[in-house]
Enzyme design. Structure first.
Site, PDB file in Angstrom:
ATOM      1  N   GLY A  35       0.830  -1.190   0.000  1.00  0.00           N
ATOM      2  CA  GLY A  35       0.000   0.000   0.000  1.00  0.00           C
ATOM      3  C   GLY A  35       0.867   1.242   0.000  1.00  0.00           C
ATOM      4  CB  ALA A  36       3.410   2.439  -2.315  1.00  0.00           C
ATOM      5  CB  ILE A  82       1.416   6.604   5.411  1.00  0.00           C
ATOM      6  CG1 ILE A  82       0.649   7.775   6.046  1.00  0.00           C
ATOM      7  CG2 ILE A  82       2.350   5.958   6.436  1.00  0.00           C
ATOM      8  CD1 ILE A  82       1.516   8.915   6.538  1.00  0.00           C
ATOM      9  CE  LYS A 136      -2.765   9.867  13.952  1.00  0.00           C
ATOM     10  NZ  LYS A 136      -2.063   8.945  13.045  1.00  0.00           N
ATOM     11  CG  ASN A 182      -9.918  11.094   9.623  1.00  0.00           C
ATOM     12  OD1 ASN A 182      -9.794  11.369   8.438  1.00  0.00           O
ATOM     13  ND2 ASN A 182      -8.894  10.724  10.366  1.00  0.00           N
ATOM     14  CB  SER A 217      -6.885  10.231   5.574  1.00  0.00           C
ATOM     15  OG  SER A 217      -7.501   9.731   6.751  1.00  0.00           O
ATOM     16  CD  GLU A 239      -8.344   3.989   7.653  1.00  0.00           C
ATOM     17  OE1 GLU A 239      -7.600   3.028   7.869  1.00  0.00           O
ATOM     18  OE2 GLU A 239      -7.905   5.147   7.477  1.00  0.00           O
TER      19      GLU A 239
END
Length: 330
Positions: A7-8, A11, A204, A212, A274, A286
């Protein structure tokens, strides 16, 4: 070290560039226009006023890369669930899988030591697909702090922060987590190893559970969310509910961390969260690993989450509307 970044995206791409430049044997799993750009022109990272270019083995097929020492999973949680079976060609008995992802990870109750020890997280890993396919014994926790963005296919923009906090699920300082921390540090990252990684995961998550979905609902940037009084109050209410849920799992984070979390987030000027980035690109959000999971954990322990419940219902509907309004494929 042989490392595959699965998953490039923003991040994962950031990690891949810097780890490759530090001399590691890095391959990347990506797809679509981003993959084609990487294959054709390399992967570019814009950071600190310069652009770094690396050319790496890149494919949609993990089987091309063989067995790895570390697999860094930098997918969104729902993507990781869908891709669980695809990790198999990368895994040998000693391969570690690093979950460089937001939210509660699928392995959360592996060696957790409480009454839910050994139980998959249903909202993140329905039916335990990742638990069974990858194996929780492979997992290394990773809390991601950097703010990055794909600004064009094959191009990653780093905005702020360089810390990836690591930890074993059982809290011990294993040889593999120390080796990973050293590799990340050599690549220019901050990579502290913690003996209580779930504490860092929850801290976090305090931000992600509110920043989000509020961003997706309002289109506000992070500095606006944390400074506008009404939105800031909503964040605090959701953080306090998450604090109560985490306390039910013996994760105790002091009250003053709420203001510190808000202040740190507010320092990132004009950053789109994101979930907002995905909404604008009409991609799935997400939601489950960042919001639904807090509701699930609250219900497991009898802790009410009324504000989180209300925002969750709204952001799910916002996602449904965005996806249903996409033009039909021809």
């Amino acid at each position: 070290m042989k490392i595959c970044v699965f998953g490039a995206g923003a991040i994962g791409g950031y990690l891949a560039v810097e780890l490759a430049r530090a001399g590691n044997d890095v391959s990347i799993v990506a797809r679509g226009a981003h993959l084609r750009a990487i294959q054709d022109r390399g992967l570019r990272l814009r950071i600190d006023g310069e652009e770094k270019l690396v050319r790496l083995p890149a494919s949609e097929d993990p089987a091309l890369f063989g067995r790895q020492e570390f697999v860094i999973c930098a997918l969104k949680a729902q993507q990781a669930y869908d891709a669980a079976a695809l990790f198999a060609p990368l895994l040998c008995p000693d391969t570690a899988v690093v979950t460089a992802m937001n939210g509660i990870p699928w392995w959360y109750f592996h060696q957790e030591g409480g009454r839910f020890d050994g139980r998959p997280v249903e909202s993140v890993d329905p039916g335990g697909r990742q638990w069974k396919s990858i194996g929780p014994e492979r997992a290394i926790g990773c809390v991601v702090d950097p703010a990055c963005e794909i600004v064009a296919p094959g191009i990653i923009q780093h905005h702020q922060f360089k810390r990836f906090t690591l930890g074993e699920p059982d809290g011990h300082r294993s040889a593999r987590v120390v080796k990973l921390g050293q590799a990340l540090t050599a690549a220019g990252f901050e990579a502290p190893v913690r003996d209580g990684i779930r504490w860092n995961i929850w801290l976090k998550l305090w931000g992600n559970v509110c920043f989000n979905p509020i961003a997706a609902l309002t289109h506000a940037t992070l500095d606006r969310i944390t400074s506008e009084p009404g939105l800031r109050a909503l964040c605090i209410a959701m953080m306090r509910e998450a604090q109560a849920v985490s306390a039910a799992f013996n994760i105790h984070i002091p009250d003053e961390m709420i203001e510190r979390r808000l202040a740190a987030a507010g320092s990132v000027i004009s950053h789109k969260m994101s979930m907002l980035q995905d909404l604008e690109r009409q991609k799935p959000l997400e939601i489950d690993a960042l919001v639904t999971v807090v509701q699930e954990f609250g219900r497991m322990t009898g802790v009410p989450t009324p504000t989180i419940d209300a925002i969750l219902a709204r952001v799910r509907e916002r996602e449904r509307h965005a996806i249903s309004s996409q033009p039909a494929a021809i």
